[in-house]
Each structure stands twice: as C-alpha cells, then as structure tokens.
Scaffold this active site. Sequence first.
Site, mmCIF file in Angstrom:
data_model
loop_
_atom_site.group_PDB
_atom_site.id
_atom_site.type_symbol
_atom_site.label_atom_id
_atom_site.label_comp_id
_atom_site.label_asym_id
_atom_site.label_seq_id
_atom_site.Cartn_x
_atom_site.Cartn_y
_atom_site.Cartn_z
ATOM 1 N N ASP A 156 0.999 -1.147 0.126
ATOM 2 C CA ASP A 156 0.002 -0.204 -0.040
ATOM 3 C C ASP A 156 0.872 1.120 0.084
ATOM 4 O O ASP A 156 1.977 1.060 0.512
ATOM 5 C CB ASP A 156 -1.015 -0.006 1.236
ATOM 6 C CG ASP A 156 -1.795 1.098 1.190
ATOM 7 O OD1 ASP A 156 -2.333 1.738 0.502
ATOM 8 O OD2 ASP A 156 -1.947 1.756 2.361
ATOM 9 N N ASP B 38 -1.557 -1.019 6.265
ATOM 10 C CA ASP B 38 -1.395 -0.259 7.744
ATOM 11 C C ASP B 38 -2.804 -0.002 7.974
ATOM 12 O O ASP B 38 -3.106 0.676 9.354
ATOM 13 C CB ASP B 38 -0.866 1.102 7.316
ATOM 14 C CG ASP B 38 -1.799 2.160 6.436
ATOM 15 O OD1 ASP B 38 -1.990 1.711 5.278
ATOM 16 O OD2 ASP B 38 -2.080 3.077 6.945
#
Length: 215
Positions: free
Chosen positions: A11, A167
């Site tokens: 990401d 995250d």
Amino acid sequence: MPGPPTAVIFDCDGVLVDSEELAWSAWRDALAPHGVEVTQADVRDLTGRSEAEVYAAFGARASLPPRHELMETVQSATLDRFAELPRFEDACGAAHELASAGTPLGVASSSPRRRLSATLDAVGLGGMFDAVVAGDEVRHGKPAPDVYVRAAEALGVDPRRCLAVEDTSIGVAAALAAGMQVVAVRRGHVDPSSLGAATLVVDRVTASTLRRGVE
C-alpha cells in the site's frame, strides 16, 4: 497456499509515505466552505477508502459540488502540500533492498492515479516498482480485492504467491480477500487492535521480515 510468496505489494499512503494528515487537511479545506467538518471518527472510518466512498460519506451530510469538481479541489490542495511530504524510511528502505535483490514489487493504492504518481515521485520512489495500480483503475475499492488482484496480474504472479504490506483494517481485508498473506504495520493514525486479521503485525517494516515471506 501453493508455496511461499514470491512478490511483495505495498500500500502507499500510510505505508510508504506519511501522507494521511496532509490528505485529510486538504479534505478539511475543501469541505469547510460547504459546512462539513471532518472529525476524528471520519479519519478513523474512511482512511483507506476510495475517493468515491469518501465523497459519498460527506455528501450524505450536505449538498456538495459534483464529485469531479470537489475532487479537483481536494487533489490540487493535496498536491500543493507535497513539498512537505515525509516518507516512512522503514518501508522505503525495505522496498529498495528487496528491489536490489530482484524481488518483484508492486503498489496497490486507493489513491487516484494522479495523486499516486505524484506521491511516489515526491519521495523518490517513482519508477522503482514493477507494477503500480491506483484506486481509480479498478471497479471496486478496498476492502474489495480488486486493486490487489490487478497488481498481482500486472506482476504476472498468482495473488496467493504475493505478500501485501498494509496499515489499515480496510487494506488488510482487501489483501486477504485477494488470497494474499499480509504484513500490517502499526502507524499512529490507526488503532492497532483493528489489524488483528493480518498474517503478521509489526511495529516497523524491514526487508528481513518481508524476505522471510518471499524466500
């Protein structure tokens, strides 16, 4: 899983770059003239969502300009802040080390292409990844698996052979739905208890941690 993972897909926002506060600051400035306040609950619930979902959430509270107009305002305000954009040295360093070792690397982000490309360029990561997929290039945003599936396809690797680095709980769900293992990194903007579904939760990203998943 058919053997150990052979590729790593990151990401971007919150993993490679510390952009979340800059992005939410841009949203606050864009929404304030329309009487919409961005709360900490909004940040918690909407971080990692696609721009379409964020627009819809705020549009349910007030009459907003058409999505393309508001997003142009948000994106311009975000890009204006990129001179201040910090990167997370742990994840960036791990990515550089893995790239040097020849590990196939990708990025799978909820950000639109314009912002994603500018983000990677701003922190010196442009051109480093073998595949980069933006949120406006897939039909369904995270937590749907589309962006991760597309990144794996671009790498030419079965999603089940990929390790994702995330995250947020939304990102973790997307990568798991794609059939990937997931390393979740604890960052300050997310409740760490929400990351429990990940294969592994860490305080910092290191090449050695990820390498154990790709060897």
